[in-house]
Design an enzyme around this catalytic site. Structure first.
Site, short mmCIF file in Angstrom:
data_model
loop_
_atom_site.label_atom_id
_atom_site.label_comp_id
_atom_site.label_asym_id
_atom_site.label_seq_id
_atom_site.Cartn_x
_atom_site.Cartn_y
_atom_site.Cartn_z
CB CYS A 1 3.11 -2.86 -7.68
SG CYS A 1 3.78 -4.40 -7.06
CB CYS B 1 0.10 1.54 -4.10
SG CYS B 1 0.30 -0.17 -4.57
CB CYS C 1 -1.00 0.00 1.15
SG CYS C 1 -0.32 0.17 2.80
#
Length: 137
Positions: free
Chosen positions: A89, A85, A11
């Site tokens: 990633c 997020c 997160c």
């Protein structure tokens, strides 16, 4: 890669949702799963309301510290679970990516964090059934 599955929870601040998810997975799956958590922009400390909410169910995350998301953490994980997020990633072939839609506990009191904690537990229980079910008795 080890024989047991590995999971990375991500997160933004690595201070609430991902910390609670990592703690639940560690608590419920024990050593059957390797657990990591990280944040795309880690905070200075774990959210005190998340610490309190987890303590209410007997899980101590007070010693945890937010960690920065690294490419290596993603590479070393079989399953990467993001929680708000966005696209921060890194994506690698052969990895499984899930995005859990969870309210952000940042700035909220423990009463608002409890339902998030409980929702995470249910999601983690489903994940365990899928990737690391207990051996038949």
């Amino acid at each position: 890669m080890s024989e047991k599955p590995s999971v990375l929870f991500v997160c933004v601040h690595n201070a609430g949702r991902s910390q609670m998810a990592a703690a639940w997975l560690t608590h419920l799956a024990g050593d059957r799963v390797e657990v990591r958590s990280a944040g795309s922009n880690p905070g200075d400390a774990v959210n005190p309301a998340a610490v309190e909410a987890m303590a209410e169910v007997g899980i101590d995350i007070s010693a945890e510290r937010p960690k920065i998301l690294t490419v290596d953490a993603v590479k070393e994980s079989d399953v990467c679970i993001t929680m708000g997020c966005g696209d921060t990633c890194p994506v690698f072939p052969g990895k499984r990516y899930l995005d859990w839609k969870l309210e952000d506990p940042a700035g909220q009191g423990v009463a608002a964090v409890r339902p998030i904690r409980d929702e995470i537990k249910v999601m983690v229980e489903g994940l365990i059934e899928e990737i690391a079910p207990e051996a038949s008795k």
